[in-house]
Each structure stands twice: as C-alpha cells, then as structure tokens.
Motif scaffolding. Structure first.
Motif, PDB file in Angstrom:
ATOM      1  N   GLU A   1      10.589 -10.903 -84.535  1.00  0.00           N
ATOM      2  CA  GLU A   1      10.795 -12.374 -84.938  1.00  0.00           C
ATOM      3  C   GLU A   1      12.044 -12.854 -83.934  1.00  0.00           C
ATOM      4  O   GLU A   1      11.884 -14.053 -83.459  1.00  0.00           O
ATOM      5  CB  GLU A   1      11.268 -12.612 -86.155  1.00  0.00           C
ATOM      6  N   GLN A   2      13.084 -12.222 -83.788  1.00  0.00           N
ATOM      7  CA  GLN A   2      13.986 -12.738 -82.821  1.00  0.00           C
ATOM      8  C   GLN A   2      13.416 -12.685 -81.497  1.00  0.00           C
ATOM      9  O   GLN A   2      14.003 -13.710 -80.878  1.00  0.00           O
ATOM     10  CB  GLN A   2      15.176 -11.635 -82.908  1.00  0.00           C
TER      11      GLN A   2
ATOM     12  N   LEU B   1      11.515  -8.071 -87.969  1.00  0.00           N
ATOM     13  CA  LEU B   1      12.630  -8.909 -87.807  1.00  0.00           C
ATOM     14  C   LEU B   1      12.964  -8.932 -86.096  1.00  0.00           C
ATOM     15  O   LEU B   1      13.515  -9.801 -85.688  1.00  0.00           O
ATOM     16  CB  LEU B   1      13.948  -8.384 -88.525  1.00  0.00           C
ATOM     17  N   ALA B   2      12.941  -7.819 -85.706  1.00  0.00           N
ATOM     18  CA  ALA B   2      13.327  -7.692 -84.092  1.00  0.00           C
ATOM     19  C   ALA B   2      12.278  -8.667 -83.601  1.00  0.00           C
ATOM     20  O   ALA B   2      12.450  -9.430 -82.330  1.00  0.00           O
ATOM     21  CB  ALA B   2      13.137  -6.145 -83.814  1.00  0.00           C
TER      22      ALA B   2
ATOM     23  N   LYS C   1      22.979 -15.302 -82.529  1.00  0.00           N
ATOM     24  CA  LYS C   1      22.009 -15.116 -81.573  1.00  0.00           C
ATOM     25  C   LYS C   1      22.467 -15.278 -80.080  1.00  0.00           C
ATOM     26  O   LYS C   1      23.179 -15.877 -79.703  1.00  0.00           O
ATOM     27  CB  LYS C   1      20.911 -16.251 -81.704  1.00  0.00           C
TER      28      LYS C   1
ATOM     29  N   VAL D   1      19.235 -10.334 -77.261  1.00  0.00           N
ATOM     30  CA  VAL D   1      18.416 -11.240 -78.096  1.00  0.00           C
ATOM     31  C   VAL D   1      19.316 -11.517 -79.380  1.00  0.00           C
ATOM     32  O   VAL D   1      19.083 -12.755 -79.595  1.00  0.00           O
ATOM     33  CB  VAL D   1      17.043 -10.380 -78.343  1.00  0.00           C
ATOM     34  N   PHE D   2      19.906 -10.671 -79.969  1.00  0.00           N
ATOM     35  CA  PHE D   2      20.565 -10.711 -81.203  1.00  0.00           C
ATOM     36  C   PHE D   2      21.730  -9.739 -81.375  1.00  0.00           C
ATOM     37  O   PHE D   2      21.396  -8.388 -80.970  1.00  0.00           O
ATOM     38  CB  PHE D   2      19.453 -10.359 -82.389  1.00  0.00           C
TER      39      PHE D   2
ATOM     40  N   SER E   1      11.572 -15.986 -81.010  1.00  0.00           N
ATOM     41  CA  SER E   1      12.376 -17.215 -81.031  1.00  0.00           C
ATOM     42  C   SER E   1      13.595 -17.298 -80.043  1.00  0.00           C
ATOM     43  O   SER E   1      14.637 -18.222 -79.974  1.00  0.00           O
ATOM     44  CB  SER E   1      12.997 -17.152 -82.541  1.00  0.00           C
ATOM     45  N   HIS E   2      13.499 -16.201 -78.865  1.00  0.00           N
ATOM     46  CA  HIS E   2      14.452 -16.363 -77.853  1.00  0.00           C
ATOM     47  C   HIS E   2      13.834 -16.931 -76.609  1.00  0.00           C
ATOM     48  O   HIS E   2      13.305 -16.338 -75.995  1.00  0.00           O
ATOM     49  CB  HIS E   2      14.861 -15.003 -77.612  1.00  0.00           C
TER      50      HIS E   2
END
Length: 145
Positions: free
Chosen positions: A51-52, A48-49, A144, A131-132, A55-56
């Motif tokens: 992926e973030q 999950l991290a 986000k 980032v998140f 996408s940043h």
C-alpha cells in the motif's frame, strides 16, 4: 522376468514406482512452496508495505506502471519472520525499472497488529528510495518519505 537384486542392495525398486514416488515428492514440494508464498502475500506486514509503495509518487514514477509484485525468494536471508519482527525483500518491477522493496515491520506482542517500521525501494542500479519510516519515540507519529 524376475527383478534381480543389485549386489549390496537389500531391495530393488521398479523404475515406474521410483518415478512415481519422485514425481509425487516434487509435486508436494511445489505445492508447499506455493502455499508459503500465499501465506506471506496475505500477511498484513506485506500488504501494508505494498500500500505504501502504491501511494508513493516517486517510487511509481521510477518503476513505471503497472507495478508487478513477484514471488519472494524464500531462501534469501533478508526474508525473516518471527513472532514480533518481520523483514522482507519483495521483488517488484514496472515498465521502466525493477528492484526490491525492503520491509521492516514489528508488533509489541503476539496476536497484536503489525505496524510498519521502515519501507524502502532499492532499484537494480543501486538507487534507494525511502518509501516509509516510522518516526517519533513513542511510535505514534508516522512519516511518509
């Protein structure tokens, strides 16, 4: 020629056996380290991290593409996982810069899904890029950075 015992020694070990035993022990240690790395890299809080991060746009721009994810430093105090909390320091690099992706994830109870609480990128020069971040009191809202 017979093996001679050293004074104070109960048993002599031939050098070949000692080298073989040391080699097997070292090989087993490397294998365990590799398997632990695989377990971490397949965990949902790790995926999950990443992926973030991917996408940043700001993080991608600062690091440069392609992004390389390196092995965790297992003895590092920032890498901690228990039944309800996970904190990781994931080494990452790109064509322009390198740093660490700091991850905090949690779950309400065992066997429930992990969710991200916070992810930020800290570059080698000390710059931090959020980032998140989970926001809201009930944990439902996701923001986000």
């Amino acid at each position: 020629m017979m093996w001679q015992k050293h004074p104070g020694s109960r048993m002599s070990v031939p050098l070949g056996k000692l080298i073989l035993f040391t080699g097997l022990t070292s090989g087993a240690s490397v294998l365990v380290y590799y398997l632990v790395q695989k377990v971490f890299s397949r965990a949902s809080y790790y995926q999950l991290a990443l992926e973030q991060l991917h996408s940043h746009p700001e993080a991608l721009e600062v690091l440069g593409t392609p992004i390389n994810v390196h092995n965790l430093q297992l003895p590092d105090k920032h890498n901690f996982v228990d039944i309800a909390d996970a904190r990781l320091k994931i080494p990452v690099s790109g064509s322009k810069s390198e740093g660490h992706l700091y991850v905090h994830s949690s779950r309400a109870a065992p066997f429930q899904s992990w969710h991200l609480d916070e992810v930020f990128l800290q570059l080698k020069d000390g710059q931090k890029i959020p980032v998140f971040k989970l926001s809201g009191d009930n944990g439902d809202e996701v923001k986000k950075e």
